[in-house]
Design a protein around this motif. Structure first.
Motif, PDB file in Angstrom:
ATOM      1  N   ASP A 377      44.029  78.686  13.378  1.00 47.00           N
ATOM      2  CA  ASP A 377      44.168  80.139  13.544  1.00 47.00           C
ATOM      3  C   ASP A 377      42.818  80.840  13.410  1.00 47.00           C
ATOM      4  O   ASP A 377      42.473  81.724  14.208  1.00 47.00           O
ATOM      5  CB  ASP A 377      45.152  80.698  12.508  1.00 47.00           C
ATOM      6  CG  ASP A 377      46.571  80.204  12.732  1.00 47.00           C
ATOM      7  OD1 ASP A 377      46.872  79.775  13.866  1.00 47.00           O
ATOM      8  OD2 ASP A 377      47.375  80.248  11.791  1.00 47.00           O
ATOM      9  N   LEU A 378      42.033  80.460  12.392  1.00 46.55           N
ATOM     10  CA  LEU A 378      40.721  81.077  12.194  1.00 46.55           C
ATOM     11  C   LEU A 378      39.781  80.729  13.344  1.00 46.55           C
ATOM     12  O   LEU A 378      39.011  81.581  13.816  1.00 46.55           O
ATOM     13  CB  LEU A 378      40.127  80.615  10.867  1.00 46.55           C
ATOM     14  CG  LEU A 378      40.797  81.141   9.595  1.00 46.55           C
ATOM     15  CD1 LEU A 378      40.137  80.527   8.364  1.00 46.55           C
ATOM     16  CD2 LEU A 378      40.711  82.654   9.529  1.00 46.55           C
ATOM     17  N   TYR A 379      39.844  79.482  13.801  1.00 48.44           N
ATOM     18  CA  TYR A 379      39.008  79.050  14.918  1.00 48.44           C
ATOM     19  C   TYR A 379      39.271  79.906  16.162  1.00 48.44           C
ATOM     20  O   TYR A 379      38.340  80.381  16.814  1.00 48.44           O
ATOM     21  CB  TYR A 379      39.289  77.578  15.209  1.00 48.44           C
ATOM     22  CG  TYR A 379      38.881  77.104  16.585  1.00 48.44           C
ATOM     23  CD1 TYR A 379      37.553  76.857  16.897  1.00 48.44           C
ATOM     24  CD2 TYR A 379      39.843  76.914  17.587  1.00 48.44           C
ATOM     25  CE1 TYR A 379      37.180  76.428  18.164  1.00 48.44           C
ATOM     26  CE2 TYR A 379      39.484  76.492  18.849  1.00 48.44           C
ATOM     27  CZ  TYR A 379      38.159  76.246  19.133  1.00 48.44           C
ATOM     28  OH  TYR A 379      37.790  75.838  20.385  1.00 48.44           O
ATOM     29  N   THR A 380      40.543  80.108  16.471  1.00 53.21           N
ATOM     30  CA  THR A 380      40.904  80.917  17.638  1.00 53.21           C
ATOM     31  C   THR A 380      40.439  82.359  17.473  1.00 53.21           C
ATOM     32  O   THR A 380      39.904  82.966  18.411  1.00 53.21           O
ATOM     33  CB  THR A 380      42.421  80.875  17.861  1.00 53.21           C
ATOM     34  OG1 THR A 380      42.834  79.513  18.041  1.00 53.21           O
ATOM     35  CG2 THR A 380      42.819  81.685  19.082  1.00 53.21           C
ATOM     36  N   ALA A 381      40.624  82.909  16.276  1.00 51.64           N
ATOM     37  CA  ALA A 381      40.221  84.295  16.033  1.00 51.64           C
ATOM     38  C   ALA A 381      38.713  84.468  16.183  1.00 51.64           C
ATOM     39  O   ALA A 381      38.245  85.443  16.793  1.00 51.64           O
ATOM     40  CB  ALA A 381      40.669  84.732  14.645  1.00 51.64           C
ATOM     41  N   ILE A 382      37.937  83.517  15.653  1.00 50.46           N
ATOM     42  CA  ILE A 382      36.479  83.603  15.765  1.00 50.46           C
ATOM     43  C   ILE A 382      36.051  83.468  17.217  1.00 50.46           C
ATOM     44  O   ILE A 382      35.176  84.203  17.707  1.00 50.46           O
ATOM     45  CB  ILE A 382      35.816  82.515  14.896  1.00 50.46           C
ATOM     46  CG1 ILE A 382      36.085  82.782  13.418  1.00 50.46           C
ATOM     47  CG2 ILE A 382      34.313  82.443  15.159  1.00 50.46           C
ATOM     48  CD1 ILE A 382      35.672  81.645  12.508  1.00 50.46           C
ATOM     49  N   LYS A 383      36.645  82.534  17.922  1.00 49.41           N
ATOM     50  CA  LYS A 383      36.286  82.329  19.331  1.00 49.41           C
ATOM     51  C   LYS A 383      36.549  83.593  20.147  1.00 49.41           C
ATOM     52  O   LYS A 383      35.679  84.020  20.942  1.00 49.41           O
ATOM     53  CB  LYS A 383      37.092  81.152  19.886  1.00 49.41           C
ATOM     54  CG  LYS A 383      36.798  80.809  21.336  1.00 49.41           C
ATOM     55  CD  LYS A 383      37.590  79.587  21.763  1.00 49.41           C
ATOM     56  CE  LYS A 383      39.087  79.852  21.691  1.00 49.41           C
ATOM     57  NZ  LYS A 383      39.884  78.718  22.206  1.00 49.41           N
ATOM     58  N   LEU A 384      37.714  84.198  19.958  1.00 49.51           N
ATOM     59  CA  LEU A 384      38.031  85.419  20.699  1.00 49.51           C
ATOM     60  C   LEU A 384      37.121  86.574  20.297  1.00 49.51           C
ATOM     61  O   LEU A 384      36.735  87.402  21.129  1.00 49.51           O
ATOM     62  CB  LEU A 384      39.504  85.787  20.473  1.00 49.51           C
ATOM     63  CG  LEU A 384      40.531  84.790  21.015  1.00 49.51           C
ATOM     64  CD1 LEU A 384      41.950  85.234  20.668  1.00 49.51           C
ATOM     65  CD2 LEU A 384      40.391  84.633  22.530  1.00 49.51           C
ATOM     66  N   TYR A 385      36.769  86.627  19.028  1.00 42.89           N
ATOM     67  CA  TYR A 385      35.875  87.685  18.542  1.00 42.89           C
ATOM     68  C   TYR A 385      34.498  87.556  19.190  1.00 42.89           C
ATOM     69  O   TYR A 385      33.893  88.549  19.627  1.00 42.89           O
ATOM     70  CB  TYR A 385      35.759  87.584  17.025  1.00 42.89           C
ATOM     71  CG  TYR A 385      34.971  88.699  16.367  1.00 42.89           C
ATOM     72  CD1 TYR A 385      35.537  89.950  16.161  1.00 42.89           C
ATOM     73  CD2 TYR A 385      33.671  88.482  15.930  1.00 42.89           C
ATOM     74  CE1 TYR A 385      34.826  90.968  15.538  1.00 42.89           C
ATOM     75  CE2 TYR A 385      32.949  89.487  15.303  1.00 42.89           C
ATOM     76  CZ  TYR A 385      33.529  90.738  15.109  1.00 42.89           C
ATOM     77  OH  TYR A 385      32.816  91.740  14.501  1.00 42.89           O
ATOM     78  N   LEU A 386      34.000  86.318  19.268  1.00 37.45           N
ATOM     79  CA  LEU A 386      32.681  86.107  19.872  1.00 37.45           C
ATOM     80  C   LEU A 386      32.669  86.447  21.363  1.00 37.45           C
ATOM     81  O   LEU A 386      31.666  86.935  21.895  1.00 37.45           O
ATOM     82  CB  LEU A 386      32.237  84.657  19.657  1.00 37.45           C
ATOM     83  CG  LEU A 386      31.851  84.278  18.226  1.00 37.45           C
ATOM     84  CD1 LEU A 386      31.620  82.776  18.113  1.00 37.45           C
ATOM     85  CD2 LEU A 386      30.600  85.027  17.779  1.00 37.45           C
ATOM     86  N   THR A 387      33.779  86.186  22.045  1.00 37.91           N
ATOM     87  CA  THR A 387      33.827  86.504  23.472  1.00 37.91           C
ATOM     88  C   THR A 387      33.843  88.008  23.728  1.00 37.91           C
ATOM     89  O   THR A 387      33.557  88.441  24.850  1.00 37.91           O
ATOM     90  CB  THR A 387      35.075  85.875  24.125  1.00 37.91           C
ATOM     91  OG1 THR A 387      36.256  86.371  23.482  1.00 37.91           O
ATOM     92  CG2 THR A 387      35.034  84.364  24.024  1.00 37.91           C
ATOM     93  N   ARG A 388      34.161  88.792  22.721  1.00 35.57           N
ATOM     94  CA  ARG A 388      34.184  90.247  22.877  1.00 35.57           C
ATOM     95  C   ARG A 388      32.805  90.877  22.653  1.00 35.57           C
ATOM     96  O   ARG A 388      32.618  92.063  22.889  1.00 35.57           O
ATOM     97  CB  ARG A 388      35.197  90.860  21.905  1.00 35.57           C
ATOM     98  CG  ARG A 388      36.630  90.459  22.200  1.00 35.57           C
ATOM     99  CD  ARG A 388      37.571  90.926  21.100  1.00 35.57           C
ATOM    100  NE  ARG A 388      37.592  92.389  21.006  1.00 35.57           N
ATOM    101  CZ  ARG A 388      38.211  93.050  20.029  1.00 35.57           C
ATOM    102  NH1 ARG A 388      38.833  92.375  19.069  1.00 35.57           N
ATOM    103  NH2 ARG A 388      38.193  94.369  20.010  1.00 35.57           N
ATOM    104  N   ILE A 389      31.846  90.078  22.172  1.00 42.80           N
ATOM    105  CA  ILE A 389      30.485  90.587  21.997  1.00 42.80           C
ATOM    106  C   ILE A 389      29.796  90.606  23.351  1.00 42.80           C
ATOM    107  O   ILE A 389      29.805  89.613  24.089  1.00 42.80           O
ATOM    108  CB  ILE A 389      29.688  89.708  21.015  1.00 42.80           C
ATOM    109  CG1 ILE A 389      30.361  89.717  19.643  1.00 42.80           C
ATOM    110  CG2 ILE A 389      28.250  90.188  20.900  1.00 42.80           C
ATOM    111  CD1 ILE A 389      29.699  88.805  18.625  1.00 42.80           C
ATOM    112  N   SER A 390      29.208  91.709  23.703  1.00 38.96           N
ATOM    113  CA  SER A 390      28.552  91.853  25.007  1.00 38.96           C
ATOM    114  C   SER A 390      27.345  90.928  25.093  1.00 38.96           C
ATOM    115  O   SER A 390      26.396  91.046  24.294  1.00 38.96           O
ATOM    116  CB  SER A 390      28.114  93.309  25.213  1.00 38.96           C
ATOM    117  OG  SER A 390      27.374  93.432  26.405  1.00 38.96           O
TER     118      SER A 390
END
Length: 578
Positions: A377-390
């Motif tokens: 769950d944390l892995y997925t959340a971090i991955k999605l968070y990083l993809t939102r960084i321009s």
């Protein structure tokens, strides 16, 4: 007394056979069943169908309740669709009662014979687990035959007549007795079939048998709630809602037992068929009545069990603030802090893994595997968070940091998966057969584990501080660990050659464990590569260059072979995740 003992042994065998089938199905199709349940929440009807189908396979609504409750605990599905799944699970159990109420005595020897061959021939593999399921089904049919034979003399036993005569008065009391028997046996299927056998033999009257069946449904809800009592608040809401729905159904059905008996006699007057038909009718009517009320029931459960997810601090990301996305440097710092949380959870899994390998603690192994779900769950959340960084807003340094964070995130998640596989292998190949490693082998694993934990901590420190000296030390540790794995593999094979019994019994698992420990170490050491590369001390290959004078070299033969790079041996071996 002997007759009663035969009857109780038949019931015990029925419960044991049901448990064997449940365990076998979960080992063969566990991941697929969980996927079906988690993916079926689009609407209440697909959720109902998923619960019905999964419970039809595992033959235990309690097993389905445990799986669904864990999903709700982790926030994967909401309480309302989970309650729809449980309605389907209850109907699924009732349908399996219908199947096992038929005369299947001819099938029992065949199932047990084929199941034992499959289980012993392919022990620990998928066909072996299928053999386990066949053995369980054979034991269920055999138990039903034993119960049927044992109940015939029961009618003539005066003491037993007196015992069951006490159940011919108060329907509510009879229902509570049925609930108690179900909680005691942990199987409503077994209790309902037992009640059908008693009614067929004339030991109890039909009204008493129907009241006992209501109690079996109520007891099943109580068992599921008690099983998940250690879950967080959302997880307990599922089994609470299931219990409340069954309690409501029992209270409504209790004064209507005579009407239900008259209605079911029109379908089949045989006492045993009437009992199992009543069980199916009760669950179908309850599902039809409540399938549209799962949302209000979920709100009621939230009111009864208020509070947030008590495990939220471990599962839910703490540092991934969406407001920081407009400031890439701050957002990267948040993501890095969250990745370090995964590192802490991986270290906890490593510590638990060593204890499991040393003590054969199956419960600890299961609890540790649940930590892997949190890490996912944390892995997925971090991955999605990083993809939102321009990406356009990142300069060269921040771009490198973005890559370092995502790489460590991937490597730690992969490490957690490896640890989970080690634990599952230990459960199936060591704990299940009560095997132990030799003293020397366990000492070697302990030493490798200590180095592994130290390298994990050093790797996280390198990721956090970017210290060149620590990075070079980490690469040196990688080479040392590789030699240690080779050394301990050879020493284990020497013990096998000298006929050390413990080493022979666990040989395959032992070699797999130390090989996996080396893989874990490579993942942890990968954090050193970006630091070494930025410092300009990382070569491009570990291959020795052609010696001058050899084919491919235009220089005369003189001087020793040369290697590229400036770091110590092993430093230039990059894992695919680096």
């Amino acid at each position: 007394m002997g007759v009663l003992l035969h009857l109780l042994s038949g019931v015990a065998l029925l419960v044991w056979g049901t448990n064997i089938v449940k365990v076998g199905i979960l080992r063969v199709y566990g991941a697929n069943l969980r996927h079906v349940l988690s993916a079926s929440v689009a609407n209440r009807f697909t959720a109902f169908a998923a619960g019905l189908g999964v419970t039809g396979l595992v033959q235990s609504s309690n097993a389905t309740a445990v799986i669904v409750s864990s999903f709700v605990s982790q926030g994967l599905i909401a309480v309302a669709p989970a309650l729809a799944i449980m309605l389907g699970a209850n109907v699924g159990t009732a349908m399996m009662v219908q199947v096992f109420s038929l005369d299947l005595s001819w099938l029992s020897p065949l199932l047990i014979f084929v199941g034992v061959i499959c289980h012993l021939t392919w022990k620990g593999s998928r066909p072996g687990h299928v053999g386990r399921v066949l053995i369980g089904l054979g034991l269920i049919t055999l138990a039903l035959e034993l119960i049927s034979n044992a109940t015939r003399p029961v009618v003539e036993a005066a003491g037993v007549k007196v015992l069951f005569a006490s159940l011919t008065g108060d329907a509510a009391l009879d229902m509570l007795v049925g609930a108690f028997l179900t909680v005691l046996s942990y199987s409503s299927l077994a209790v309902v079939l037992f009640c059908g056998a008693l009614a067929s033999a004339g030991v109890v009257s039909l009204p008493v048998a129907l009241a006992l069946v209501l109690g079996a449904n109520l007891g099943s809800g109580v068992s599921a709630f008690l099983t998940t009592s250690g879950n967080n608040q959302p997880g307990k809401r599922v089994t609470l809602g299931n219990l409340l729905s069954r309690l409501l159904g029992c209270l409504i059905a209790l004064p209507l037992l005579n009407n239900a008996e008259a209605l079911l006699r029109l379908v089949d007057a045989d006492p045993q068929r009437l009992v199992v038909n009543f069980h199916l009718l009760f669950n179908v009517v309850l599902a039809v009545a409540l399938i549209g009320l799962t949302a209000p029931l979920a709100r009621l459960c939230e009111a009864v069990l208020p509070g947030r997810n008590t495990g939220e601090s471990q599962v839910t990301p703490r540092h991934l603030d969406p407001a920081a996305l407009s400031t890439p440097t701050l957002a990267l710092a948040n993501a890095a802090r969250e990745v370090l949380r995964i590192g802490d959870r991986v270290e906890q899994m490593l510590d638990n893994m060593l204890r499991v390998l040393r003590t054969n603690d199956a419960k600890l192994a299961a609890a540790t595997c649940r930590i892997d779900d949190e890490i996912d769950d944390l892995y997925t959340a971090i991955k999605l968070y990083l993809t939102r960084i321009s990406v356009e807003a990142l300069d060269e340094r921040d771009g490198r940091r973005w890559t370092e964070i995502i790489s460590l995130n991937i490597n730690l998640e992969h490490a957690a998966d490896i640890i989970e596989r080690i634990l599952m292998d230990a459960r199936d190949r060591k704990i299940a057969h009560n095997l132990v490693f030799s003293d020397e082998g366990m000492q070697e694993i302990t030493e490798m584990h200590a180095r592994l934990v130290a390298n994990l901590r050093l790797g996280l420190s390198v990721f956090l501080n970017g210290d060149l000296k620590s990075a070079q030390q980490l690469i040196g540790e990688k080479a040392t660990f590789r030699e240690l794995e080779r050394k301990y593999s050879h020493s284990h094979l020497r013990r096998v050659a000298t006929q050390t019994v413990a080493s022979i019994d666990t040989s395959s698992l032992h070699l797999d464990v130390i090989s996996d420990l080396k893989r874990l170490n490579s993942l942890f050491c990968a954090t050193a590569y970006p630091v070494l590369e930025e410092a300009g001390v990382l070569g491009h290959t570990r291959l020795i260059e052609p010696t001058v004078g050899e084919p491919g070299s235009s220089e005369p033969a003189s001087g020793p072979a040369r290697t590229q790079g400036a770091v110590e041996p092993g430093a230039r071996e990059r894992p695919s995740g680096a």
